[in-house]
Design a protein around this motif. Structure first.
Motif, PDB file in Angstrom:
ATOM      1  N   VAL A  14       0.702   0.900  11.630  1.00  0.00           N
ATOM      2  CA  VAL A  14       1.626  -0.238  11.731  1.00  0.00           C
ATOM      3  C   VAL A  14       2.669  -0.175  10.613  1.00  0.00           C
ATOM      4  N   ARG A  15       2.222   0.127   9.404  1.00  0.00           N
ATOM      5  CA  ARG A  15       3.159   0.231   8.272  1.00  0.00           C
ATOM      6  C   ARG A  15       4.180   1.347   8.522  1.00  0.00           C
ATOM      7  N   GLY A  16       3.720   2.509   9.011  1.00  0.00           N
ATOM      8  CA  GLY A  16       4.624   3.624   9.297  1.00  0.00           C
ATOM      9  C   GLY A  16       5.623   3.296  10.391  1.00  0.00           C
ATOM     10  N   SER A  65      -2.029  10.275  13.551  1.00  0.00           N
ATOM     11  CA  SER A  65      -1.380  10.517  12.257  1.00  0.00           C
ATOM     12  C   SER A  65      -0.459  11.724  12.344  1.00  0.00           C
ATOM     13  N   SER A  66      -0.940  12.783  12.977  1.00  0.00           N
ATOM     14  CA  SER A  66      -0.118  13.987  13.122  1.00  0.00           C
ATOM     15  C   SER A  66       1.129  13.698  13.960  1.00  0.00           C
ATOM     16  N   ALA A  67       0.951  12.981  15.054  1.00  0.00           N
ATOM     17  CA  ALA A  67       2.083  12.646  15.922  1.00  0.00           C
ATOM     18  C   ALA A  67       3.096  11.778  15.181  1.00  0.00           C
ATOM     19  N   TYR A  71      13.145   7.079   7.081  1.00  0.00           N
ATOM     20  CA  TYR A  71      12.569   8.269   7.711  1.00  0.00           C
ATOM     21  C   TYR A  71      11.923   9.208   6.705  1.00  0.00           C
ATOM     22  N   GLY A  72      11.462   8.672   5.607  1.00  0.00           N
ATOM     23  CA  GLY A  72      10.803   9.496   4.605  1.00  0.00           C
ATOM     24  C   GLY A  72       9.452   9.974   5.114  1.00  0.00           C
ATOM     25  N   PRO A  73       8.749  10.738   4.293  1.00  0.00           N
ATOM     26  CA  PRO A  73       7.452  11.261   4.718  1.00  0.00           C
ATOM     27  C   PRO A  73       6.473  10.124   5.025  1.00  0.00           C
ATOM     28  N   VAL A  74       5.680  10.319   6.060  1.00  0.00           N
ATOM     29  CA  VAL A  74       4.672   9.332   6.445  1.00  0.00           C
ATOM     30  C   VAL A  74       3.363   9.707   5.765  1.00  0.00           C
ATOM     31  N   ARG A  75       2.724   8.721   5.181  1.00  0.00           N
ATOM     32  CA  ARG A  75       1.451   8.967   4.494  1.00  0.00           C
ATOM     33  C   ARG A  75       0.380   9.318   5.516  1.00  0.00           C
ATOM     34  N   PRO A  76      -0.287  10.468   5.364  1.00  0.00           N
ATOM     35  CA  PRO A  76      -1.316  10.854   6.333  1.00  0.00           C
ATOM     36  C   PRO A  76      -2.557   9.963   6.202  1.00  0.00           C
ATOM     37  N   PHE A  77      -3.353   9.912   7.267  1.00  0.00           N
ATOM     38  CA  PHE A  77      -4.600   9.155   7.230  1.00  0.00           C
ATOM     39  C   PHE A  77      -5.590   9.864   6.300  1.00  0.00           C
ATOM     40  N   ARG A  78      -6.581   9.119   5.858  1.00  0.00           N
ATOM     41  CA  ARG A  78      -7.607   9.698   4.986  1.00  0.00           C
ATOM     42  C   ARG A  78      -8.497  10.651   5.784  1.00  0.00           C
ATOM     43  N   LYS A  79      -9.061  11.619   5.098  1.00  0.00           N
ATOM     44  CA  LYS A  79      -9.992  12.539   5.743  1.00  0.00           C
ATOM     45  C   LYS A  79     -11.180  11.731   6.278  1.00  0.00           C
ATOM     46  N   GLY A  80     -11.553  11.977   7.513  1.00  0.00           N
ATOM     47  CA  GLY A  80     -12.677  11.272   8.109  1.00  0.00           C
ATOM     48  C   GLY A  80     -12.290  10.008   8.862  1.00  0.00           C
ATOM     49  N   ARG A 109       6.713   0.314  11.146  1.00  0.00           N
ATOM     50  CA  ARG A 109       7.692  -0.642  10.590  1.00  0.00           C
ATOM     51  C   ARG A 109       8.735   0.075   9.746  1.00  0.00           C
ATOM     52  N   GLU A 110       8.304   1.086   8.988  1.00  0.00           N
ATOM     53  CA  GLU A 110       9.255   1.849   8.182  1.00  0.00           C
ATOM     54  C   GLU A 110      10.252   2.577   9.087  1.00  0.00           C
ATOM     55  N   LEU A 111       9.759   3.165  10.171  1.00  0.00           N
ATOM     56  CA  LEU A 111      10.658   3.839  11.112  1.00  0.00           C
ATOM     57  C   LEU A 111      11.609   2.834  11.762  1.00  0.00           C
ATOM     58  N   ARG A 112      11.067   1.675  12.137  1.00  0.00           N
ATOM     59  CA  ARG A 112      11.902   0.629  12.741  1.00  0.00           C
ATOM     60  C   ARG A 112      13.027   0.225  11.798  1.00  0.00           C
ATOM     61  N   ASP A 113      12.698   0.146  10.509  1.00  0.00           N
ATOM     62  CA  ASP A 113      13.689  -0.284   9.517  1.00  0.00           C
ATOM     63  C   ASP A 113      14.618   0.846   9.087  1.00  0.00           C
ATOM     64  N   GLY A 114      14.446   2.035   9.700  1.00  0.00           N
ATOM     65  CA  GLY A 114      15.355   3.136   9.418  1.00  0.00           C
ATOM     66  C   GLY A 114      14.987   3.972   8.212  1.00  0.00           C
TER      67      GLY A 114
END
Length: 159
Positions: free
Chosen positions: A83-85, A110-112, A94-103, A87-92
């Motif tokens: 959801v946070r990612g 997350s990859s998509a 386009y920086g790196p998206v924080r990947p999900f935690r292992k497990g 919202r960031e895309l919606r707000d324009g």
């Protein structure tokens, strides 16, 4: 848990019934004092079984609660990040998206999400390059001002 309680109650009832049957049989073979002593031993054994069942049931409840907490965090955490990612895309942004935690669950999401953000960022860079190329040509001041504003907006999105 309800099955565990019902099974525990049945075990305790069976043990008490068996203990009482043994005591009834002992009445014919032993003195009243000896039977009372054995009856007391059976009562202690019955209480011991009851406490073991209570402790096992309590341990089961705690274990299930902990497993539930861990599993919900493996789902809720990624959904929060998604959801946070978005919202960031919606707000324009386009920086790196924080990947999900292992497990965590939803690793493919997350990859998509990272691929989508990267594609949007690449598109912004290409458009920014094209706008810079347009600015080189002789264009009216109003057009140059608009181009400069668009370029500034795109640069702010790229971080």
């Amino acid at each position: 848990t309800l099955i565990f309680v019902a099974l525990g109650a049945y075990i305790v009832w069976q043990e008490k019934t068996a203990s009482q049957g043994i005591v009834d049989g002992l009445n014919q073979l032993y003195s009243e004092e000896e039977v009372a002593l054995m009856s007391d031993l059976f009562a202690r054994s019955d209480r011991s079984v009851l406490w073991q069942l209570v402790l096992a049931g309590g341990g089961l409840v705690v274990a299930l609660a902990l497993v539930g907490i861990v599993l919900t965090h493996k789902v809720a955490g990624p959904m929060f990040g998604l959801v946070r990612g978005l919202r960031e895309l919606r707000d324009g942004h386009y920086g790196p998206v924080r990947p999900f935690r292992k497990g965590d669950a939803f690793q493919s999401v997350s990859s998509a999400m990272q691929e989508a953000a990267s594609a949007l960022r690449d598109r912004e860079v290409r458009e920014l390059d094209a706008l810079h190329a347009l600015r080189i040509h002789d264009v009216p001041a109003e057009v140059t001002a608009i181009l400069n504003q668009i370029i500034a907006d795109k640069r702010s999105r790229l971080g």
